[in-house]
Design a protein around this motif. Structure first.
Motif, mmCIF file in Angstrom:
data_model
loop_
_atom_site.group_PDB
_atom_site.id
_atom_site.type_symbol
_atom_site.label_atom_id
_atom_site.label_comp_id
_atom_site.label_asym_id
_atom_site.label_seq_id
_atom_site.Cartn_x
_atom_site.Cartn_y
_atom_site.Cartn_z
ATOM 1 N N LEU A 3 13.267 -13.303 -26.436
ATOM 2 C CA LEU A 3 12.496 -12.411 -25.644
ATOM 3 C C LEU A 3 11.609 -13.559 -24.498
ATOM 4 C CD1 LEU A 3 11.090 -9.917 -24.626
ATOM 5 C CD2 LEU A 3 9.494 -10.026 -26.644
ATOM 6 N N GLY A 4 11.439 -13.168 -23.289
ATOM 7 C CA GLY A 4 10.665 -13.995 -22.362
ATOM 8 C C GLY A 4 9.544 -13.002 -21.636
ATOM 9 N N VAL A 5 8.994 -13.723 -20.777
ATOM 10 C CA VAL A 5 8.043 -12.698 -20.018
ATOM 11 C C VAL A 5 7.859 -13.453 -18.729
ATOM 12 C CG1 VAL A 5 5.926 -14.262 -20.578
ATOM 13 C CG2 VAL A 5 5.815 -11.654 -20.309
ATOM 14 N N THR A 6 7.439 -12.589 -17.707
ATOM 15 C CA THR A 6 7.023 -12.964 -16.383
ATOM 16 C C THR A 6 5.656 -13.383 -16.207
ATOM 17 O OG1 THR A 6 8.771 -11.171 -15.539
ATOM 18 C CG2 THR A 6 7.128 -12.171 -13.827
ATOM 19 N N LEU A 7 5.100 -14.202 -15.765
ATOM 20 C CA LEU A 7 3.945 -14.666 -15.214
ATOM 21 C C LEU A 7 3.494 -14.599 -13.718
ATOM 22 C CD1 LEU A 7 3.100 -17.594 -17.729
ATOM 23 C CD2 LEU A 7 2.572 -15.189 -17.919
ATOM 24 N N GLN A 8 2.476 -14.114 -13.155
ATOM 25 C CA GLN A 8 1.996 -13.950 -11.784
ATOM 26 C C GLN A 8 1.313 -14.949 -11.372
ATOM 27 O OE1 GLN A 8 2.101 -9.468 -10.843
ATOM 28 N NE2 GLN A 8 1.059 -9.712 -12.541
ATOM 29 N N ALA A 9 1.659 -15.947 -10.738
ATOM 30 C CA ALA A 9 0.922 -17.068 -10.286
ATOM 31 C C ALA A 9 -0.425 -16.757 -9.301
ATOM 32 C CB ALA A 9 1.484 -18.016 -9.300
ATOM 33 N N TYR A 10 -0.365 -15.619 -8.775
ATOM 34 C CA TYR A 10 -1.748 -14.928 -7.755
ATOM 35 C C TYR A 10 -2.854 -14.782 -8.740
ATOM 36 C CZ TYR A 10 -0.968 -10.092 -7.817
ATOM 37 O OH TYR A 10 -0.657 -8.803 -8.209
ATOM 38 N N LEU A 11 -2.523 -14.330 -9.970
ATOM 39 C CA LEU A 11 -3.754 -13.986 -10.496
ATOM 40 C C LEU A 11 -4.781 -15.313 -11.168
ATOM 41 C CD1 LEU A 11 -2.163 -11.232 -12.927
ATOM 42 C CD2 LEU A 11 -3.444 -10.830 -11.011
ATOM 43 N N HIS A 12 -5.998 -15.042 -10.810
ATOM 44 C CA HIS A 12 -6.775 -16.014 -11.218
ATOM 45 C C HIS A 12 -6.831 -16.276 -12.948
ATOM 46 C CE1 HIS A 12 -8.447 -15.945 -7.143
ATOM 47 N NE2 HIS A 12 -9.098 -15.011 -7.571
ATOM 48 N N MET A 25 0.964 -1.252 -0.118
ATOM 49 C CA MET A 25 -0.079 0.070 -0.140
ATOM 50 C C MET A 25 0.828 1.459 -0.005
ATOM 51 S SD MET A 25 -3.000 -1.154 2.734
ATOM 52 C CE MET A 25 -3.652 0.493 2.721
ATOM 53 N N LEU A 26 2.085 1.242 0.903
ATOM 54 C CA LEU A 26 3.031 2.350 0.811
ATOM 55 C C LEU A 26 3.750 2.548 -0.488
ATOM 56 C CD1 LEU A 26 4.350 2.069 4.013
ATOM 57 C CD2 LEU A 26 2.992 3.585 3.470
ATOM 58 N N ALA A 27 3.797 1.406 -0.960
ATOM 59 C CA ALA A 27 4.400 1.221 -2.585
ATOM 60 C C ALA A 27 3.710 2.143 -3.593
ATOM 61 C CB ALA A 27 4.917 0.116 -2.793
ATOM 62 N N ALA A 28 2.462 1.748 -3.259
ATOM 63 C CA ALA A 28 1.474 2.266 -4.504
ATOM 64 C C ALA A 28 0.977 3.848 -4.342
ATOM 65 C CB ALA A 28 0.269 1.289 -4.691
ATOM 66 N N ASP A 29 0.972 4.347 -2.735
ATOM 67 C CA ASP A 29 0.553 5.494 -2.397
ATOM 68 C C ASP A 29 1.132 6.726 -3.211
ATOM 69 O OD1 ASP A 29 -0.203 7.787 -1.043
ATOM 70 O OD2 ASP A 29 -0.708 6.893 0.664
ATOM 71 N N PRO A 30 0.459 7.547 -4.065
ATOM 72 C CA PRO A 30 1.245 8.679 -4.735
ATOM 73 C C PRO A 30 1.749 9.559 -3.727
ATOM 74 C CG PRO A 30 -1.327 8.524 -5.101
ATOM 75 C CD PRO A 30 -1.100 7.432 -4.280
ATOM 76 N N ARG A 31 1.193 9.785 -2.644
ATOM 77 C CA ARG A 31 1.875 10.579 -1.816
ATOM 78 C C ARG A 31 3.246 10.405 -1.359
ATOM 79 N NH1 ARG A 31 -2.603 10.417 2.766
ATOM 80 N NH2 ARG A 31 -2.147 8.292 2.351
ATOM 81 N N CYS A 32 3.381 9.011 -1.262
ATOM 82 C CA CYS A 32 4.933 8.682 -0.916
ATOM 83 C C CYS A 32 5.743 8.916 -2.092
ATOM 84 C CB CYS A 32 4.905 7.084 -0.514
ATOM 85 S SG CYS A 32 4.012 6.705 0.977
ATOM 86 N N ALA A 81 -4.266 -6.987 -4.882
ATOM 87 C CA ALA A 81 -5.093 -7.210 -5.992
ATOM 88 C C ALA A 81 -6.570 -7.580 -5.180
ATOM 89 C CB ALA A 81 -4.958 -8.083 -6.954
ATOM 90 N N PRO A 82 -7.676 -7.279 -5.505
ATOM 91 C CA PRO A 82 -8.797 -7.818 -4.935
ATOM 92 C C PRO A 82 -8.801 -9.316 -4.807
ATOM 93 C CG PRO A 82 -9.540 -6.669 -6.746
ATOM 94 C CD PRO A 82 -8.140 -6.488 -6.621
ATOM 95 N N ALA A 83 -9.691 -9.813 -3.943
ATOM 96 C CA ALA A 83 -9.844 -11.286 -4.071
ATOM 97 C C ALA A 83 -10.484 -11.945 -5.429
ATOM 98 C CB ALA A 83 -10.718 -11.809 -2.882
ATOM 99 N N ASP A 84 -11.444 -11.046 -5.972
ATOM 100 C CA ASP A 84 -11.974 -11.603 -7.212
ATOM 101 C C ASP A 84 -10.956 -11.698 -8.579
ATOM 102 O OD1 ASP A 84 -11.941 -8.984 -7.489
ATOM 103 O OD2 ASP A 84 -13.921 -8.738 -8.404
ATOM 104 N N THR A 85 -9.745 -11.062 -8.207
ATOM 105 C CA THR A 85 -8.707 -10.789 -9.183
ATOM 106 C C THR A 85 -7.558 -11.896 -8.842
ATOM 107 O OG1 THR A 85 -9.218 -8.670 -9.916
ATOM 108 C CG2 THR A 85 -7.088 -9.309 -10.288
ATOM 109 N N ALA A 86 -7.182 -11.993 -7.673
ATOM 110 C CA ALA A 86 -5.928 -12.842 -7.118
ATOM 111 C C ALA A 86 -6.145 -13.535 -6.108
ATOM 112 C CB ALA A 86 -4.779 -11.831 -7.187
ATOM 113 N N LEU A 87 -5.428 -14.516 -5.736
ATOM 114 C CA LEU A 87 -5.113 -15.201 -4.524
ATOM 115 C C LEU A 87 -4.335 -14.374 -3.625
ATOM 116 C CD1 LEU A 87 -4.588 -19.158 -5.792
ATOM 117 C CD2 LEU A 87 -6.499 -18.024 -4.388
ATOM 118 N N GLY A 88 -4.634 -14.532 -2.189
ATOM 119 C CA GLY A 88 -3.700 -13.976 -1.346
ATOM 120 C C GLY A 88 -2.671 -14.847 -0.992
#
Length: 331
Positions: free
Chosen positions: A174-183, A26-33, A208-215
């Motif tokens: 060229l390769g790519v990164t994949l994120q396991a937490y995304l549904h 949350m701190l990382a994403a906060d534009p004020r920081c 990310a919200p629960a309907d988008t990703a696993l915690g």
């Protein structure tokens, strides 16, 4: 993975770590920081810089290349990123591209580059990000190096995967990164080139919200291992990009470490763990960064392993100890 009941103390500790991880993101994403970090004479940047030095090898390229050699001498594979993201200034975007071209022209040659499309123009247009990615990827190919696109927040995933698909046929490096937490990720495997490609598998660093990703937790650990196995089955050169000791132990028990291309960890995060697998003979890569725009990188590194917040505070308290972060000392 071990399915035995977890002691209550371990469960509460994990819950605390996960809550701390969410707070750091949350701190990382906060534009004020971010604004406070980039302001002229930033107090936040000055105070946090001793903690960042553990994870960011150097501010400038020349010093970074010296440190890169020190890590290469220990026979680790290296991936290189010039830190920064969400760049919307055309001149700043071009400086980033030129920095990657310059580091590719230098010695020692980084075997692999990684970057966010948002640092190469995605905030302006996907076409600009695609064209800049192609420039860097061509230059990397000319020197025998690879490029693995980093992944971004959920709304940008389509742009990253579309760019990868468009460029993959003409750029075999060229390769790519994949994120396991995304549904969505299991289905994404059917939509992108995999066979013979470098696929960097991470859990996922963004809130990310629960309907988008696993915690974080056992369900995500299991999905991560299942995706790694499926990627290996499909011929991908899988990089297990995780600092999670339990996940790596489970991968070892299942024989998965013998099927993947390598284990990758972020520089400064659990070096002793990576050293352990390196000593066992598993190919290991250090993801190394340099540059001055490191606020997001620092917060995400701490979020990967929240107990490192205590280490960060100790680094700040002992900022006068210049030799504290001798590069390679813990690898």
């Amino acid at each position: 993975m071990n399915q035995h009941p977890t002691p209550a103390g371990d469960t509460s500790r994990r819950a605390l770590h996960e809550a701390a991880s969410r707070g750091l993101r949350m701190l990382a994403a906060d534009p004020r920081c971010r604004e406070a970090f980039t302001a002229p004479g930033s107090l936040l940047q000055d105070l946090a810089s001793p903690a960042a030095r553990r994870y960011v090898l150097a501010a400038g390229r020349d010093e970074f290349l010296v440190h890169l050699k020190a890590l290469r001498d220990k026979e680790y594979r290296i991936a290189v990123e010039f830190v920064g993201e969400e760049n919307s200034d055309p001149a700043g975007i071009e400086r980033v591209v030129e920095e990657y071209l310059a580091v590719l022209a230098a010695e020692p040659l980084p075997g692999q580059l990684g970057f966010d499309l948002s640092n190469l123009g995605l905030a302006v247009s996907r076409e600009l990000a695609r064209d800049n990615t192609a420039r860097v990827t061509r230059a990397a190919a000319a020197r025998g190096a690879d490029v693995v696109l980093s992944m971004e927040r959920a709304p940008a995933v389509d742009a990253v995967l579309d760019t990868y698909r468009e460029l993959a046929a003409d750029h075999p490096n060229l390769g790519v990164t994949l994120q396991a937490y995304l549904h969505r990720t299991p289905a994404d495997l059917d939509a992108i080139p995999l066979d013979g490609r470098r696929i960097r598998l991470v859990k996922g660093a963004f809130a990310a919200p629960a309907d988008t990703a696993l915690g974080r937790g056992p369900a995500l650990d299991e999905r991560y291992l299942a995706l790694a196995a499926e990627l290996a089955d499909r011929g991908a050169l899988v990089s297990l990009a995780t600092q999670d000791a339990a996940v790596l132990a489970a991968a070892r028990e299942r024989g998965l470490l013998d099927r993947v291309h390598e284990i990758e960890m972020l520089h400064g995060v659990r070096p002793a763990l990576l050293r352990e697998y390196h000593a066992l003979g598993h190919p290991c890569r250090i993801y190394a960064t340099y540059g001055e725009n490191w606020w997001l990188h620092l917060l995400h590194r701490l979020a990967e392993h929240p107990p490192m917040v205590l280490t960060a505070l100790a680094d700040i308290a002992e900022r006068h100890l210049d030799g504290r972060h001798a590069v390679g000392a813990h690898y």
